[in-house]
Design a protein around this motif. Structure first.
Motif, PDB file in Angstrom:
ATOM      1  N   LEU A  62      15.733  45.394  50.552  1.00  0.00           N
ATOM      2  CA  LEU A  62      15.880  45.805  51.957  1.00  0.00           C
ATOM      3  C   LEU A  62      16.292  47.279  52.068  1.00  0.00           C
ATOM      4  O   LEU A  62      15.847  47.998  52.971  1.00  0.00           O
ATOM      5  CB  LEU A  62      16.909  44.914  52.672  1.00  0.00           C
ATOM      6  CG  LEU A  62      16.493  43.443  52.887  1.00  0.00           C
ATOM      7  CD1 LEU A  62      17.653  42.653  53.487  1.00  0.00           C
ATOM      8  CD2 LEU A  62      15.257  43.370  53.782  1.00  0.00           C
ATOM      9  N   TYR A  63      17.163  47.726  51.170  1.00  0.00           N
ATOM     10  CA  TYR A  63      17.606  49.127  51.166  1.00  0.00           C
ATOM     11  C   TYR A  63      16.429  50.066  50.907  1.00  0.00           C
ATOM     12  O   TYR A  63      16.325  51.136  51.517  1.00  0.00           O
ATOM     13  CB  TYR A  63      18.694  49.312  50.114  1.00  0.00           C
ATOM     14  CG  TYR A  63      19.143  50.754  49.949  1.00  0.00           C
ATOM     15  CD1 TYR A  63      19.982  51.349  50.889  1.00  0.00           C
ATOM     16  CD2 TYR A  63      18.717  51.492  48.851  1.00  0.00           C
ATOM     17  CE1 TYR A  63      20.389  52.660  50.740  1.00  0.00           C
ATOM     18  CE2 TYR A  63      19.110  52.814  48.701  1.00  0.00           C
ATOM     19  CZ  TYR A  63      19.949  53.404  49.645  1.00  0.00           C
ATOM     20  OH  TYR A  63      20.334  54.712  49.502  1.00  0.00           O
ATOM     21  N   LEU A  67      13.895  49.652  54.207  1.00  0.00           N
ATOM     22  CA  LEU A  67      14.306  50.204  55.496  1.00  0.00           C
ATOM     23  C   LEU A  67      14.827  51.629  55.315  1.00  0.00           C
ATOM     24  O   LEU A  67      15.568  51.915  54.378  1.00  0.00           O
ATOM     25  CB  LEU A  67      15.384  49.327  56.143  1.00  0.00           C
ATOM     26  CG  LEU A  67      15.028  47.833  56.328  1.00  0.00           C
ATOM     27  CD1 LEU A  67      16.220  47.086  56.915  1.00  0.00           C
ATOM     28  CD2 LEU A  67      13.801  47.672  57.203  1.00  0.00           C
ATOM     29  N   PHE A 115      13.839  54.932  62.964  1.00  0.00           N
ATOM     30  CA  PHE A 115      13.820  53.813  62.012  1.00  0.00           C
ATOM     31  C   PHE A 115      12.411  53.684  61.425  1.00  0.00           C
ATOM     32  O   PHE A 115      11.430  53.670  62.155  1.00  0.00           O
ATOM     33  CB  PHE A 115      14.226  52.517  62.733  1.00  0.00           C
ATOM     34  CG  PHE A 115      14.272  51.322  61.857  1.00  0.00           C
ATOM     35  CD1 PHE A 115      15.346  51.108  61.005  1.00  0.00           C
ATOM     36  CD2 PHE A 115      13.227  50.396  61.864  1.00  0.00           C
ATOM     37  CE1 PHE A 115      15.381  49.984  60.192  1.00  0.00           C
ATOM     38  CE2 PHE A 115      13.263  49.277  61.056  1.00  0.00           C
ATOM     39  CZ  PHE A 115      14.343  49.078  60.214  1.00  0.00           C
ATOM     40  N   HIS A 116      12.345  53.584  60.074  1.00  0.00           N
ATOM     41  CA  HIS A 116      11.052  53.537  59.386  1.00  0.00           C
ATOM     42  C   HIS A 116      11.105  52.489  58.263  1.00  0.00           C
ATOM     43  O   HIS A 116      12.180  52.156  57.750  1.00  0.00           O
ATOM     44  CB  HIS A 116      10.701  54.913  58.795  1.00  0.00           C
ATOM     45  CG  HIS A 116      10.667  56.014  59.810  1.00  0.00           C
ATOM     46  ND1 HIS A 116       9.572  56.277  60.600  1.00  0.00           N
ATOM     47  CD2 HIS A 116      11.622  56.926  60.172  1.00  0.00           C
ATOM     48  CE1 HIS A 116       9.837  57.306  61.388  1.00  0.00           C
ATOM     49  NE2 HIS A 116      11.085  57.711  61.149  1.00  0.00           N
ATOM     50  N   PHE A 117       9.866  51.996  57.885  1.00  0.00           N
ATOM     51  CA  PHE A 117       9.722  51.056  56.764  1.00  0.00           C
ATOM     52  C   PHE A 117       9.042  51.758  55.604  1.00  0.00           C
ATOM     53  O   PHE A 117       8.089  52.531  55.786  1.00  0.00           O
ATOM     54  CB  PHE A 117       8.874  49.833  57.175  1.00  0.00           C
ATOM     55  CG  PHE A 117       9.559  48.944  58.162  1.00  0.00           C
ATOM     56  CD1 PHE A 117      10.442  47.956  57.722  1.00  0.00           C
ATOM     57  CD2 PHE A 117       9.309  49.074  59.518  1.00  0.00           C
ATOM     58  CE1 PHE A 117      11.067  47.127  58.643  1.00  0.00           C
ATOM     59  CE2 PHE A 117       9.932  48.243  60.424  1.00  0.00           C
ATOM     60  CZ  PHE A 117      10.813  47.272  59.987  1.00  0.00           C
TER      61      PHE A 117
END
Length: 320
Positions: free
Chosen positions: A15-16, A19, A44-46
Protein backbone atom coordinates in the motif's frame (compact mmCIF):
# COMPACT_ATOMS: atom_id res chain seq x y z
CA UNK A 1 1.04 -15.77 14.11
CA UNK A 2 4.43 -14.90 12.75
CA UNK A 3 3.29 -15.59 9.19
CA UNK A 4 0.23 -13.38 9.71
CA UNK A 5 2.42 -10.53 10.92
CA UNK A 6 4.69 -10.88 7.91
CA UNK A 7 1.62 -10.84 5.68
CA UNK A 8 0.25 -7.66 7.27
CA UNK A 9 3.59 -5.91 6.96
CA UNK A 10 3.80 -6.98 3.33
CA UNK A 11 0.33 -5.57 2.67
CA UNK A 12 1.25 -2.25 4.30
CA UNK A 13 4.43 -2.13 2.25
CA UNK A 14 2.46 -2.74 -0.95
CA UNK A 15 0.00 0.00 0.00
CA UNK A 16 2.88 2.39 0.79
CA UNK A 17 4.33 1.76 -2.64
CA UNK A 18 0.93 1.91 -4.26
CA UNK A 19 -0.35 5.15 -2.77
CA UNK A 20 1.42 8.53 -3.18
CA UNK A 21 0.42 11.91 -1.71
CA UNK A 22 2.21 14.88 -3.27
CA UNK A 23 2.28 18.03 -1.05
CA UNK A 24 0.99 21.35 -2.34
CA UNK A 25 4.44 22.96 -2.38
CA UNK A 26 6.18 20.47 -4.73
CA UNK A 27 5.97 18.19 -7.77
CA UNK A 28 7.30 14.63 -8.09
CA UNK A 29 8.97 13.11 -11.13
CA UNK A 30 8.02 9.43 -11.58
CA UNK A 31 10.16 6.85 -13.38
CA UNK A 32 8.94 3.43 -14.48
CA UNK A 33 11.69 0.87 -14.75
CA UNK A 34 14.23 3.69 -14.92
CA UNK A 35 12.43 5.62 -17.63
CA UNK A 36 10.57 8.90 -17.20
CA UNK A 37 6.84 8.32 -16.91
CA UNK A 38 5.17 11.48 -15.59
CA UNK A 39 5.36 14.57 -13.39
CA UNK A 40 2.85 14.26 -10.61
CA UNK A 41 1.30 17.46 -9.35
CA UNK A 42 0.08 18.00 -5.77
CA UNK A 43 -2.62 15.54 -4.77
CA UNK A 44 -3.34 11.80 -4.36
CA UNK A 45 -1.87 9.34 -6.89
CA UNK A 46 -1.51 5.56 -7.45
CA UNK A 47 1.75 3.85 -8.40
CA UNK A 48 2.60 0.34 -9.55
CA UNK A 49 4.70 -1.16 -6.82
CA UNK A 50 8.21 -2.27 -7.79
CA UNK A 51 7.76 -0.65 -11.24
CA UNK A 52 7.16 3.04 -10.47
CA UNK A 53 9.31 5.15 -8.17
CA UNK A 54 9.72 8.82 -7.23
CA UNK A 55 12.97 9.84 -8.89
CA UNK A 56 12.98 13.63 -8.13
CA UNK A 57 11.11 16.07 -5.94
CA UNK A 58 11.12 19.75 -6.83
CA UNK A 59 10.04 22.78 -4.82
CA UNK A 60 7.55 24.79 -6.91
CA UNK A 61 7.56 27.83 -4.63
CA UNK A 62 9.81 30.78 -5.37
CA UNK A 63 13.33 30.08 -4.17
CA UNK A 64 15.98 32.55 -3.02
CA UNK A 65 19.61 31.68 -3.66
CA UNK A 66 22.50 33.62 -2.14
CA UNK A 67 25.21 34.59 -4.62
CA UNK A 68 28.55 34.68 -2.74
CA UNK A 69 30.79 37.78 -2.97
CA UNK A 70 33.14 37.79 -5.91
CA UNK A 71 35.77 40.09 -7.36
CA UNK A 72 34.77 42.13 -10.43
CA UNK A 73 36.62 44.66 -12.57
CA UNK A 74 34.66 47.67 -13.78
CA UNK A 75 35.10 49.44 -17.10
CA UNK A 76 37.51 51.97 -15.55
CA UNK A 77 39.68 49.15 -14.09
CA UNK A 78 38.36 49.43 -10.53
CA UNK A 79 38.26 46.26 -8.43
CA UNK A 80 34.93 45.61 -6.70
CA UNK A 81 33.50 42.98 -4.38
CA UNK A 82 29.90 42.24 -5.40
CA UNK A 83 27.32 39.85 -3.96
CA UNK A 84 23.61 39.43 -4.53
CA UNK A 85 20.44 37.37 -4.42
CA UNK A 86 18.79 35.46 -7.26
CA UNK A 87 15.08 34.58 -7.17
CA UNK A 88 13.91 31.63 -9.29
CA UNK A 89 11.06 29.18 -9.65
CA UNK A 90 10.77 25.68 -11.12
CA UNK A 91 8.43 25.80 -14.09
CA UNK A 92 9.01 22.30 -15.62
CA UNK A 93 9.85 19.39 -13.31
CA UNK A 94 11.03 17.15 -16.16
CA UNK A 95 13.58 19.69 -17.50
CA UNK A 96 14.68 20.57 -13.95
CA UNK A 97 15.38 16.85 -13.39
CA UNK A 98 16.92 15.85 -16.68
CA UNK A 99 17.99 19.14 -18.25
CA UNK A 100 20.76 19.83 -15.73
CA UNK A 101 22.32 18.07 -12.79
CA UNK A 102 21.82 20.80 -10.14
CA UNK A 103 19.87 23.84 -11.26
CA UNK A 104 20.49 25.73 -8.00
CA UNK A 105 24.27 25.54 -8.27
CA UNK A 106 24.07 26.26 -11.99
CA UNK A 107 21.89 29.33 -11.40
CA UNK A 108 24.31 30.71 -8.79
CA UNK A 109 27.37 30.17 -11.00
CA UNK A 110 25.58 31.67 -13.98
CA UNK A 111 24.58 34.70 -11.90
CA UNK A 112 28.22 35.21 -10.88
CA UNK A 113 29.59 35.05 -14.41
CA UNK A 114 26.79 37.24 -15.79
CA UNK A 115 27.33 39.78 -13.00
CA UNK A 116 31.06 39.98 -13.77
CA UNK A 117 30.30 40.47 -17.44
CA UNK A 118 27.70 43.20 -16.87
CA UNK A 119 29.81 45.12 -14.33
CA UNK A 120 32.71 45.09 -16.77
CA UNK A 121 30.55 47.19 -19.11
CA UNK A 122 30.00 49.94 -16.54
CA UNK A 123 32.23 52.45 -14.80
CA UNK A 124 32.50 52.66 -11.02
CA UNK A 125 30.01 55.53 -10.70
CA UNK A 126 27.53 53.77 -13.00
CA UNK A 127 27.56 50.61 -10.87
CA UNK A 128 26.19 52.68 -7.97
CA UNK A 129 23.77 54.87 -9.91
CA UNK A 130 22.42 52.23 -12.32
CA UNK A 131 21.69 49.30 -10.03
CA UNK A 132 18.18 48.80 -11.39
CA UNK A 133 19.33 48.55 -15.00
CA UNK A 134 22.20 46.29 -13.92
CA UNK A 135 19.78 43.95 -12.13
CA UNK A 136 17.51 43.84 -15.16
CA UNK A 137 20.41 43.01 -17.46
CA UNK A 138 21.58 40.16 -15.21
CA UNK A 139 18.04 38.72 -14.98
CA UNK A 140 17.63 38.89 -18.75
CA UNK A 141 20.90 37.08 -19.44
CA UNK A 142 20.37 34.39 -16.77
CA UNK A 143 16.80 33.77 -17.95
CA UNK A 144 17.97 33.13 -21.51
CA UNK A 145 20.58 30.60 -20.41
CA UNK A 146 18.35 28.86 -17.85
CA UNK A 147 15.36 28.32 -20.13
CA UNK A 148 16.44 24.71 -21.06
CA UNK A 149 16.66 23.90 -17.34
CA UNK A 150 12.93 24.29 -16.75
CA UNK A 151 13.38 27.18 -14.31
CA UNK A 152 12.36 30.84 -14.46
CA UNK A 153 14.62 33.55 -13.03
CA UNK A 154 12.23 36.11 -11.59
CA UNK A 155 14.66 38.81 -10.43
CA UNK A 156 18.16 39.51 -9.24
CA UNK A 157 19.17 41.95 -6.51
CA UNK A 158 22.68 43.23 -5.84
CA UNK A 159 23.21 43.35 -2.08
CA UNK A 160 26.60 45.03 -1.72
CA UNK A 161 29.13 46.70 -3.98
CA UNK A 162 32.36 47.14 -2.03
CA UNK A 163 35.37 48.81 -3.66
CA UNK A 164 38.89 48.19 -2.38
CA UNK A 165 40.34 50.27 0.47
CA UNK A 166 42.42 52.36 -1.90
CA UNK A 167 39.41 53.12 -4.08
CA UNK A 168 37.34 54.02 -1.00
CA UNK A 169 40.08 56.42 0.14
CA UNK A 170 40.15 58.01 -3.32
CA UNK A 171 36.35 58.31 -3.38
CA UNK A 172 36.38 59.99 0.04
CA UNK A 173 38.88 62.57 -1.21
CA UNK A 174 36.80 63.10 -4.34
CA UNK A 175 33.61 63.60 -2.31
CA UNK A 176 35.39 66.01 0.03
CA UNK A 177 36.66 68.01 -2.95
CA UNK A 178 33.16 68.00 -4.45
CA UNK A 179 31.66 69.27 -1.18
CA UNK A 180 34.30 72.02 -0.98
CA UNK A 181 33.53 72.97 -4.56
CA UNK A 182 29.80 73.17 -3.87
CA UNK A 183 30.46 75.23 -0.74
CA UNK A 184 32.63 77.70 -2.68
CA UNK A 185 30.01 77.95 -5.41
CA UNK A 186 27.31 78.58 -2.82
CA UNK A 187 29.39 81.29 -1.12
CA UNK A 188 30.18 82.91 -4.47
CA UNK A 189 26.50 82.93 -5.43
CA UNK A 190 25.61 84.40 -2.04
CA UNK A 191 28.23 87.16 -2.40
CA UNK A 192 27.04 87.85 -5.92
CA UNK A 193 23.42 88.11 -4.77
CA UNK A 194 24.48 90.36 -1.88
CA UNK A 195 26.41 92.69 -4.21
CA UNK A 196 23.47 92.82 -6.61
CA UNK A 197 21.06 93.64 -3.80
CA UNK A 198 23.45 96.26 -2.42
CA UNK A 199 23.88 97.92 -5.81
CA UNK A 200 20.12 97.88 -6.39
CA UNK A 201 19.62 99.44 -2.97
CA UNK A 202 22.23 102.14 -3.60
CA UNK A 203 20.69 102.85 -7.01
CA UNK A 204 17.23 103.16 -5.49
CA UNK A 205 18.62 105.33 -2.70
CA UNK A 206 20.29 107.66 -5.24
CA UNK A 207 17.03 107.84 -7.22
CA UNK A 208 15.05 108.64 -4.09
CA UNK A 209 17.56 111.29 -2.99
CA UNK A 210 17.57 112.91 -6.42
CA UNK A 211 13.79 112.85 -6.55
CA UNK A 212 13.69 114.39 -3.11
CA UNK A 213 16.18 117.12 -4.06
CA UNK A 214 14.26 117.76 -7.25
CA UNK A 215 10.98 118.10 -5.36
CA UNK A 216 12.72 120.27 -2.76
CA UNK A 217 14.03 122.64 -5.44
CA UNK A 218 10.60 122.74 -7.07
CA UNK A 219 8.96 123.51 -3.75
CA UNK A 220 11.59 126.15 -2.93
CA UNK A 221 11.15 127.73 -6.36
CA UNK A 222 7.38 127.77 -5.93
CA UNK A 223 7.77 129.24 -2.45
CA UNK A 224 10.22 131.89 -3.67
CA UNK A 225 7.89 132.77 -6.53
CA UNK A 226 4.95 133.07 -4.18
CA UNK A 227 7.06 135.06 -1.75
CA UNK A 228 8.18 137.48 -4.48
CA UNK A 229 4.61 137.79 -5.71
CA UNK A 230 3.29 138.47 -2.20
CA UNK A 231 6.11 140.93 -1.42
CA UNK A 232 5.60 142.76 -4.72
CA UNK A 233 1.87 142.91 -4.14
CA UNK A 234 2.42 144.16 -0.59
CA UNK A 235 4.88 146.81 -1.78
CA UNK A 236 2.47 147.95 -4.47
CA UNK A 237 -0.35 148.17 -1.94
CA UNK A 238 1.98 149.95 0.48
CA UNK A 239 3.07 152.48 -2.15
CA UNK A 240 -0.56 153.03 -3.03
CA UNK A 241 -1.45 153.64 0.62
CA UNK A 242 1.54 155.98 1.06
CA UNK A 243 0.54 157.94 -2.02
CA UNK A 244 -3.01 158.21 -0.74
CA UNK A 245 -1.77 159.31 2.69
CA UNK A 246 0.54 161.98 1.21
CA UNK A 247 -2.34 163.45 -0.73
CA UNK A 248 -4.22 164.14 2.50
CA UNK A 249 -3.69 167.19 4.78
CA UNK A 250 -0.65 166.82 7.03
CA UNK A 251 0.68 163.89 5.00
CA UNK A 252 3.93 165.63 4.13
CA UNK A 253 4.63 166.54 7.73
CA UNK A 254 3.93 162.98 8.84
CA UNK A 255 6.28 161.58 6.18
CA UNK A 256 8.98 164.06 7.20
CA UNK A 257 8.59 163.11 10.85
CA UNK A 258 8.75 159.39 9.99
CA UNK A 259 11.98 159.85 8.03
CA UNK A 260 13.54 161.82 10.85
CA UNK A 261 12.67 159.13 13.39
CA UNK A 262 14.13 156.41 11.16
CA UNK A 263 17.32 158.39 10.62
CA UNK A 264 17.77 159.02 14.32
CA UNK A 265 17.09 155.36 15.09
CA UNK A 266 19.67 154.16 12.55
CA UNK A 267 22.30 156.62 13.84
CA UNK A 268 21.69 155.43 17.41
CA UNK A 269 22.01 151.83 16.32
CA UNK A 270 25.31 152.52 14.58
CA UNK A 271 26.65 154.36 17.65
CA UNK A 272 25.69 151.44 19.95
CA UNK A 273 27.08 148.65 17.77
CA UNK A 274 30.22 150.29 16.43
CA UNK A 275 33.55 149.34 18.09
CA UNK A 276 34.92 152.86 17.51
CA UNK A 277 33.37 156.23 18.18
CA UNK A 278 31.28 157.42 15.28
CA UNK A 279 30.36 161.12 15.22
CA UNK A 280 28.66 162.82 12.28
CA UNK A 281 31.07 165.15 10.50
CA UNK A 282 28.73 168.16 10.47
CA UNK A 283 26.69 168.11 13.64
CA UNK A 284 25.88 171.80 13.24
CA UNK A 285 24.17 171.22 9.92
CA UNK A 286 21.66 168.60 11.10
CA UNK A 287 18.86 171.11 10.94
CA UNK A 288 19.78 171.93 7.34
CA UNK A 289 19.87 168.23 6.60
CA UNK A 290 16.37 167.72 7.94
CA UNK A 291 15.11 170.72 6.00
CA UNK A 292 16.61 169.20 2.84
CA UNK A 293 14.93 165.91 3.66
CA UNK A 294 11.64 167.76 4.05
CA UNK A 295 12.06 169.27 0.61
CA UNK A 296 12.90 165.87 -0.86
CA UNK A 297 9.86 164.38 0.80
CA UNK A 298 7.67 167.13 -0.59
CA UNK A 299 9.06 166.53 -4.07
CA UNK A 300 8.52 162.78 -3.78
CA UNK A 301 4.97 163.22 -2.55
CA UNK A 302 4.18 165.65 -5.37
CA UNK A 303 5.52 163.21 -7.95
CA UNK A 304 3.62 160.32 -6.42
CA UNK A 305 0.38 162.32 -6.38
CA UNK A 306 0.84 163.25 -10.03
CA UNK A 307 1.62 159.68 -11.13
CA UNK A 308 -0.98 157.90 -8.96
CA UNK A 309 -3.94 158.43 -11.33
CA UNK A 310 -1.89 157.27 -14.25
CA UNK A 311 -0.87 154.13 -12.37
CA UNK A 312 -4.45 153.36 -11.42
CA UNK A 313 -5.60 153.86 -15.00
CA UNK A 314 -2.85 151.58 -16.31
CA UNK A 315 -3.69 148.93 -13.74
CA UNK A 316 -7.34 149.04 -14.66
CA UNK A 317 -6.47 148.83 -18.36
CA UNK A 318 -4.26 145.81 -17.71
CA UNK A 319 -6.98 144.02 -15.74
CA UNK A 320 -9.56 144.66 -18.44
Amino acid sequence: MFVFTIFVLFVFFILYKLLLIVPMREVNVIERLGKFRAVLKPGFHFLIPFFDRVAYKHEIREQVLDVPPQSCISKDNTQLEVDGLVYLKVMDGKLASYGIENYRLAAVNLAQTTMRSEIGKLSLSQTFSERDSLNESIVREIDKASDPWGIKVLRYEIKNITPSRKVIHTLEKQMEAERSKRAEITLANAEKAAMINLSVGERQEAINVSEGQKQKRINEAKGTAQEISIIAKAKAEGMELVSTALALDGGHEAMNMQLKEQFIGQVGKILNEAEISVVPAEMAKLEGFFEGMEQVTHAVSSGSAASSPVSKNSVKGGRS
